[in-house]
Design a protein around this motif. Structure first.
Motif, short mmCIF file in Angstrom:
data_model
loop_
_atom_site.label_atom_id
_atom_site.label_comp_id
_atom_site.label_asym_id
_atom_site.label_seq_id
_atom_site.Cartn_x
_atom_site.Cartn_y
_atom_site.Cartn_z
N ASP A 37 21.25 24.99 -0.33
CA ASP A 37 22.07 26.15 -0.68
C ASP A 37 22.04 27.20 0.42
O ASP A 37 22.97 27.99 0.57
N LYS A 38 20.95 27.23 1.18
CA LYS A 38 20.78 28.26 2.19
C LYS A 38 21.68 28.04 3.40
O LYS A 38 21.73 28.89 4.30
N ASN A 39 22.39 26.92 3.44
CA ASN A 39 23.35 26.68 4.52
C ASN A 39 24.63 27.49 4.34
O ASN A 39 25.44 27.60 5.26
N ILE A 40 24.84 28.04 3.14
CA ILE A 40 26.06 28.78 2.87
C ILE A 40 25.96 30.20 3.41
O ILE A 40 24.94 30.88 3.23
N ILE A 41 27.01 30.65 4.08
CA ILE A 41 27.11 32.02 4.55
C ILE A 41 27.84 32.84 3.49
O ILE A 41 28.86 32.40 2.94
N TRP A 42 27.34 34.04 3.20
CA TRP A 42 27.94 34.88 2.17
C TRP A 42 28.52 36.14 2.81
O TRP A 42 27.79 36.95 3.38
N ARG A 48 20.51 17.23 -9.03
CA ARG A 48 21.45 17.41 -7.94
C ARG A 48 21.07 16.52 -6.76
O ARG A 48 19.89 16.42 -6.40
N LYS A 49 22.07 15.90 -6.15
CA LYS A 49 21.82 15.05 -5.00
C LYS A 49 21.58 15.91 -3.76
O LYS A 49 22.32 16.87 -3.52
N PRO A 50 20.58 15.58 -2.97
CA PRO A 50 20.36 16.34 -1.73
C PRO A 50 21.47 16.08 -0.72
O PRO A 50 22.12 15.03 -0.76
N PHE A 51 21.72 17.04 0.16
CA PHE A 51 22.73 16.85 1.19
C PHE A 51 22.31 15.69 2.08
O PHE A 51 21.14 15.51 2.39
N SER A 52 23.29 14.90 2.49
CA SER A 52 23.01 13.78 3.38
C SER A 52 24.10 13.70 4.42
O SER A 52 25.19 14.24 4.26
N ILE A 104 29.70 25.18 -6.65
CA ILE A 104 30.13 25.44 -5.27
C ILE A 104 29.37 24.57 -4.29
O ILE A 104 29.96 23.99 -3.37
N VAL A 105 28.07 24.46 -4.48
CA VAL A 105 27.25 23.66 -3.57
C VAL A 105 27.71 22.20 -3.58
O VAL A 105 27.77 21.55 -2.52
N GLU A 106 28.02 21.68 -4.75
CA GLU A 106 28.53 20.30 -4.84
C GLU A 106 29.83 20.14 -4.05
O GLU A 106 30.01 19.15 -3.33
N VAL A 116 30.82 22.10 -1.53
CA VAL A 116 30.47 22.29 -0.12
C VAL A 116 29.99 20.98 0.48
O VAL A 116 30.35 20.62 1.62
N GLN A 117 29.18 20.23 -0.26
CA GLN A 117 28.66 18.96 0.25
C GLN A 117 29.82 18.00 0.55
O GLN A 117 29.80 17.30 1.57
N LYS A 118 30.82 17.99 -0.31
CA LYS A 118 31.96 17.10 -0.09
C LYS A 118 32.81 17.57 1.09
O LYS A 118 33.35 16.74 1.83
N ASP A 119 32.94 18.90 1.24
CA ASP A 119 33.82 19.45 2.26
C ASP A 119 33.22 19.46 3.65
O ASP A 119 33.94 19.33 4.64
N CYS A 120 31.92 19.71 3.72
CA CYS A 120 31.30 20.07 5.01
C CYS A 120 30.36 19.03 5.59
O CYS A 120 29.92 19.17 6.74
N TRP A 121 30.04 17.99 4.82
CA TRP A 121 29.07 17.00 5.30
C TRP A 121 29.70 15.60 5.26
O TRP A 121 30.47 15.29 4.35
#
Length: 243
Positions: A45-50, A14-18, A233-235, A237-242
């Motif tokens: 992953d810990k950036n996600i609020i549940w 998995r690619k790290p968030f950048s 989901i994390v993948e 999220v990276q596209k949507d939020c960063w």
């Protein structure tokens, strides 16, 4: 998928968030979300609020979000909300905890679609935030009732077939709506989907089916499936939020 294929999928690097975080991601869910949350280990992953609540219906979570969205945006900044609901609308429990189809009426899927559409209307009031409706995973009334020790769980197989059709109809709307919103749902059912050979003839078609054995109880994902869904989901999220 088989367990072997799930393991192979999870071994993909998995690619790290950048970049810079533009939106805070939040998952609005029933108990399914808590099974994914339990698999969070990576820093990104810990950036996600549940926002999970067991047994929650679409209306339950909609009214909660409507009442709290201003407060949440004030605290978190603009948000990217992922709606992971529908299970507790499609099926209902009896006093023994066993489940069955809530309705077999043809128009019932329209009612659920209308309820999900409330989130679209709500988020339009907050154009700096983003909405994604996550597809509903296919699950099994039969396996849940087996888990609850029903004497004849196989009697629910026809309901499983109807449930699958209801879910597929709603998911068609979900994917179309997400396209209109500039969003995308991970294909959770891809990880459940498999093909079962109907006969040994080379040219006989294979029937599509869903491997519900990847669930611990017919509804909630075992660890491998939960990890796979979380990774998807994390993948996104990276596209949507960063950026």
């Amino acid at each position: 998928m088989s367990v072997t294929k799930l393991v192979k999928f999870l071994q993909t690097e998995r690619k790290p968030f950048s970049g810079t975080q533009q939106l805070t991601s939040a998952i609005l869910s029933d108990s399914k979300g808590s099974y994914l949350r339990d698999q969070v280990v990576n820093k990104s992953d810990k950036n996600i609020i549940w926002w999970c609540r067991g047994g929650a219906t679409i209306d339950d979570r909609y009214h909660w979000l409507k009442s709290n969205i201003v407060k949440q945006i004030e605290q978190l900044g603009n948000i990217s909300v992922y709606i992971f609901l529908g299970t507790c609308n499609l099926t209902s429990k009896n006093k023994k905890g066993e489940i069955g189809l809530t309705s077999q009426q043809a128009h019932f899927t329209d009612e659920i679609i209308s309820k999900l559409g409330q989130f679209v209307t709500l988020l339009k009031k907050y154009p700096s935030s983003k909405l994604t409706i996550l597809e509903i995973p296919v699950y099994s009334i039969t396996e849940w009732n087996r888990y609850k020790e029903h004497k004849n769980p196989e009697t629910f197989q026809d309901q499983d077939n109807q449930l699958q059709k209801q879910i597929e109809t709603i998911n068609e709307w979900i994917h179309t709506t997400n396209q209109e919103l500039g969003s995308r749902s991970p294909l959770f059912n891809h990880h459940l989907r498999a093909r079962k050979q109907q006969s040994r003839g080379k040219h006989k078609p294979c029937k599509k089916y869903y491997n519900v054995k990847l669930y611990k109880d017919g509804i909630h994902p075992k660890q491998l499936l939960a990890k796979a869904w979380l990774a998807e989901i994390v993948e996104q999220v990276q596209k949507d939020c960063w950026a």
